[in-house]
Design a protein around this motif. Structure first.
Motif, PDB file in Angstrom:
ATOM      1  N   LEU A 148       0.875  -1.034   0.081  1.00 50.93           N
ATOM      2  CA  LEU A 148       0.100   0.004  -0.108  1.00 50.93           C
ATOM      3  C   LEU A 148       0.840   1.389  -0.300  1.00 50.93           C
ATOM      4  O   LEU A 148       1.874   1.422   0.693  1.00 50.93           O
ATOM      5  CB  LEU A 148      -1.045  -0.042   1.344  1.00 50.93           C
ATOM      6  N   GLU A 149       0.445   2.115  -0.816  1.00 50.58           N
ATOM      7  CA  GLU A 149       1.162   3.505  -0.819  1.00 50.58           C
ATOM      8  C   GLU A 149       0.987   4.387   0.490  1.00 50.58           C
ATOM      9  O   GLU A 149      -0.325   4.456   0.718  1.00 50.58           O
ATOM     10  CB  GLU A 149       0.708   4.247  -2.086  1.00 50.58           C
ATOM     11  N   ASN A 150       1.810   5.060   0.873  1.00 48.54           N
ATOM     12  CA  ASN A 150       1.671   6.012   1.997  1.00 48.54           C
ATOM     13  C   ASN A 150       1.655   7.474   1.595  1.00 48.54           C
ATOM     14  O   ASN A 150       2.286   7.763   0.553  1.00 48.54           O
ATOM     15  CB  ASN A 150       2.429   5.866   2.948  1.00 48.54           C
ATOM     16  N   THR A 151       1.167   8.203   2.379  1.00 46.25           N
ATOM     17  CA  THR A 151       1.043   9.636   2.165  1.00 46.25           C
ATOM     18  C   THR A 151       2.425  10.306   2.288  1.00 46.25           C
ATOM     19  O   THR A 151       3.378   9.596   2.974  1.00 46.25           O
ATOM     20  CB  THR A 151      -0.076  10.509   3.183  1.00 46.25           C
ATOM     21  N   ILE A 152       2.695  11.425   1.869  1.00 46.88           N
ATOM     22  CA  ILE A 152       4.026  12.211   2.030  1.00 46.88           C
ATOM     23  C   ILE A 152       4.195  12.625   3.424  1.00 46.88           C
ATOM     24  O   ILE A 152       3.416  12.451   4.205  1.00 46.88           O
ATOM     25  CB  ILE A 152       4.021  13.097   0.988  1.00 46.88           C
ATOM     26  N   SER A 153       5.574  12.925   3.633  1.00 43.26           N
ATOM     27  CA  SER A 153       5.992  13.181   5.018  1.00 43.26           C
ATOM     28  C   SER A 153       5.958  14.726   5.175  1.00 43.26           C
ATOM     29  O   SER A 153       5.600  15.471   4.230  1.00 43.26           O
ATOM     30  CB  SER A 153       7.228  12.632   5.513  1.00 43.26           C
ATOM     31  N   ASN A 154       6.663  15.273   6.181  1.00 45.75           N
ATOM     32  CA  ASN A 154       6.890  16.809   6.248  1.00 45.75           C
ATOM     33  C   ASN A 154       8.262  17.124   7.102  1.00 45.75           C
ATOM     34  O   ASN A 154       8.845  16.259   7.661  1.00 45.75           O
ATOM     35  CB  ASN A 154       5.664  17.154   7.252  1.00 45.75           C
ATOM     36  N   PHE A 155       8.454  18.428   6.893  1.00 47.33           N
ATOM     37  CA  PHE A 155       9.595  18.941   7.659  1.00 47.33           C
ATOM     38  C   PHE A 155       9.160  20.072   8.480  1.00 47.33           C
ATOM     39  O   PHE A 155       8.137  20.748   7.896  1.00 47.33           O
ATOM     40  CB  PHE A 155      10.557  19.554   6.811  1.00 47.33           C
ATOM     41  N   THR A 156       9.292  20.048   9.841  1.00 44.38           N
ATOM     42  CA  THR A 156       8.354  21.111  10.582  1.00 44.38           C
ATOM     43  C   THR A 156       9.620  21.802  11.439  1.00 44.38           C
ATOM     44  O   THR A 156      10.721  21.483  11.892  1.00 44.38           O
ATOM     45  CB  THR A 156       7.650  20.485  11.706  1.00 44.38           C
ATOM     46  N   VAL A 157       9.295  23.095  11.465  1.00 45.62           N
ATOM     47  CA  VAL A 157      10.031  24.203  12.072  1.00 45.62           C
ATOM     48  C   VAL A 157       9.202  24.513  13.296  1.00 45.62           C
ATOM     49  O   VAL A 157       8.002  25.048  13.238  1.00 45.62           O
ATOM     50  CB  VAL A 157      10.602  25.223  11.655  1.00 45.62           C
ATOM     51  N   TYR A 158       9.766  24.329  14.701  1.00 47.05           N
ATOM     52  CA  TYR A 158       9.246  24.661  15.889  1.00 47.05           C
ATOM     53  C   TYR A 158       9.816  25.953  16.679  1.00 47.05           C
ATOM     54  O   TYR A 158      10.890  25.880  16.812  1.00 47.05           O
ATOM     55  CB  TYR A 158       9.401  23.593  16.852  1.00 47.05           C
ATOM     56  N   ILE A 159       8.866  26.898  16.390  1.00 43.62           N
ATOM     57  CA  ILE A 159       9.323  28.178  16.915  1.00 43.62           C
ATOM     58  C   ILE A 159       9.131  28.658  18.076  1.00 43.62           C
ATOM     59  O   ILE A 159       8.052  28.739  18.420  1.00 43.62           O
ATOM     60  CB  ILE A 159       8.868  29.294  15.745  1.00 43.62           C
ATOM     61  N   ARG A 160      10.069  29.097  18.823  1.00 43.48           N
ATOM     62  CA  ARG A 160       9.978  29.858  20.030  1.00 43.48           C
ATOM     63  C   ARG A 160      10.119  31.288  19.913  1.00 43.48           C
ATOM     64  O   ARG A 160      11.172  31.767  19.558  1.00 43.48           O
ATOM     65  CB  ARG A 160      11.060  29.220  20.987  1.00 43.48           C
ATOM     66  N   PHE A 161       9.244  31.947  20.295  1.00 42.04           N
ATOM     67  CA  PHE A 161       9.122  33.484  20.172  1.00 42.04           C
ATOM     68  C   PHE A 161       9.850  34.083  21.386  1.00 42.04           C
ATOM     69  O   PHE A 161       9.617  33.621  22.439  1.00 42.04           O
ATOM     70  CB  PHE A 161       7.664  34.134  19.999  1.00 42.04           C
ATOM     71  N   LYS A 162      10.289  35.454  21.240  1.00 45.38           N
ATOM     72  CA  LYS A 162      10.746  36.131  22.529  1.00 45.38           C
ATOM     73  C   LYS A 162       9.465  36.578  23.165  1.00 45.38           C
ATOM     74  O   LYS A 162       8.274  36.620  22.761  1.00 45.38           O
ATOM     75  CB  LYS A 162      11.412  37.528  21.963  1.00 45.38           C
TER      76      LYS A 162
END
Length: 498
Positions: A295-309
């Motif tokens: 079975l084919e799977n969905t695409i994955s992702n790259f994530t940036v987790y941002i901490r603000f001042k």
């Protein structure tokens, strides 16, 4: 009743099954390989900010709406605090520098979108008529007793979503705007079935919320309830085998060598991982095994987790879906050299009255192949070249965000990243697939993954059964639990609380 149910995985599907079955007297044991429970509901802290890994916002949570009813049945309402997204634009679709807001409510959506497309009111009315028909004709999504085990209209499974969007209107920009939230299901032109965006758009259109303080409150609540009802939940307990004989599962084996007897086994893992655990392998026919593994799977992702001042970034009470290309369906067909072509940007809600944002997530599609060269290196220590890769990608993604939200970069204190490798490690999905198996309207029978398996007392739950997303997983858990109990009786029990 002393029937022993072993559940593999503590994602939402496993925990919901555990709650329902423990409530009805089953002896429930849940085994999780990771130290943290929750699957895609996991959160983590960096620099005193809590980040979501998967469940960023939810819908249909006004009193009496479908997810509210599920939360009430599962005893979650007292433990989950919500913050409403902007009802005039809970989602914003950004194409070629212009923003289009999704408003809550069918009529409000039509009125709002008609301001951008004044000649398309009739098309927008037709669009919502079909979306409502798909959602309301699915029995378990409207708490009607199903006439059969079929919970989805086959016509909606075989109808292509991209064809539907194209049929609604001849206006090319409106077609793209209506499909603009497709990162919620990793839609693929010519493959994704209509029922997936129909369920999702109906779900969020009714109401849209962020969970205050993170979705792990759902995990804590369910775990506490299961334990109070006599259930047993064990983390750091990796299941290595589902031991079978004569077409039935009789026990599971842990990485420690411990063997746990079971009358029923429910797996919340990806079906390919479940198949890999079955011992001996000849308990499954080769053709059945190969179908699941292929079975084919969905695409994955790259994530940036941002901490603000602290106290500088105004809280953004919408979700921004941005596209550099005019065709939103092309986001996954990117060139690594020109990546990113699109992104999804969301602030996190840490308090009910949020004035300034503490953190945000910035997500873009990424193919697993981009990081496959590091897959055999130790988790958390994949090398300087891997870290350099992540930094390059993060800076490119942040540059794109800055173009759409000027001034954001100056308010960032620090950031962290995850790749498809990270997502695979922490959520147990195949190659970090965002939503598990890719549904394909051209192969409606081949891609159906039932809650039942060829092993008569081995069942499945989770995002690959029925549909993904919080509502899809909960409906799937209800169906799975209904195999051991009585589905119609469960629905009547839930309706009695309304």
């Amino acid at each position: 009743m002393d029937k022993r149910v072993v559940i593999i995985g503590s994602g939402l599907g496993g925990l919901a099954c555990g709650y329902i079955l423990a409530k009805h007297g089953y002896n429930v044991s849940i085994f999780e390989k990771n130290g943290q429970l929750g699957g895609c509901l996991q959160t983590f802290r960096r620099a005193k900010v809590k980040f979501e890994t998967g469940m960023h916002y939810i819908g249909s949570m006004d009193e009496g709406q479908v997810l509210w009813q599920f939360f009430r049945y599962l005893g979650l309402l007292p433990d989950v605090k919500l913050s409403a997204l902007d009802s005039a634009a809970y989602d914003i679709i950004s194409i070629a520098g212009k923003w289009y807001g999704y408003a809550n409510g069918y009529e409000q959506f039509i009125d709002s979108m008609s301001q951008h497309f004044p000649a398309e009111r009739a098309a927008l009315t037709r669009y919502w008529a079909t979306i409502r028909e798909v959602a309301e004709n699915s029995p378990l999504y409207s708490f009607r007793l199903p006439d059969s085990v079929t919970v989805l209209n086959p016509d909606f499974v075989k109808t292509c979503a991209s064809d539907f969007f194209d049929s609604v209107t001849t206006n090319p920009r409106l077609r793209q705007v209506l499909a603009g939230n497709l990162p919620l299901y990793a839609g693929v032109r010519g493959k994704t079935p209509l029922y997936i965006p129909a369920f999702i758009n109906d779900f969020y259109n009714k109401s849209a919320y962020r969970i205050v303080g993170g979705s792990d409150c759902i995990v804590r609540s369910l775990c506490r309830s299961i334990t109070e009802m006599g259930g047993n939940i064990r983390s750091k307990s990796c299941v290595t085998r589902i031991k079978c004989a004569n077409g039935k599962a009789h026990s599971i084996k842990l990485h420690t060598g411990e063997e746990i007897a079971a009358d029923y086994v429910i797996s919340g893992l990806h079906p390919a991982r479940t198949v890999g655990l079955i011992e001996p392998q000849n308990q499954l026919r080769k053709i059945d095994r190969n179908r699941i593994l292929g079975l084919e799977n969905t695409i994955s992702n790259f994530t940036v987790y941002i901490r603000f001042k602290n106290d500088v970034e105004p809280y953004f009470n919408s979700n921004l879906y941005h596209y550099n290309r005019p065709d939103v369906w092309e986001g996954g067909n990117y060139n690594p050299d020109t990546w990113p072509d699109s992104f999804l940007y969301m602030h996190l809600c840490s308090k009910e009255e949020q004035k300034y944002a503490d953190g945000a997530v910035l997500i873009s599609y990424m193919n697993y192949e981009e990081v496959a060269q590091w897959e055999n290196r130790p988790q958390g220590n994949r090398g300087d070249d891997y870290n350099a890769f992540k930094r390059r990608k993060a800076e490119k993604l942040l540059e794109e965000l800055e173009k759409q939200m000027p001034g954001t970069k100056a308010n960032i204190s620090r950031y962290y990243t995850s790749t498809p490798l990270t997502y695979a490690d922490y959520t147990g999905t195949e190659k970090g697939a965002m939503y598990g198996i890719l549904r394909d309207c051209n192969k409606p029978l081949q891609i159906i993954v039932s809650q039942r398996t060829k092993i008569q007392n081995l069942y499945q739950t989770g995002q690959n059964i029925n549909s993904h997303g919080i509502l899809g997983v909960l409906v799937g858990a209800l169906i799975t639990s209904g195999e051991l109990l009585d589905l119609s009786a469960l629905i009547r029990e839930m309706k009695a609380l309304m």
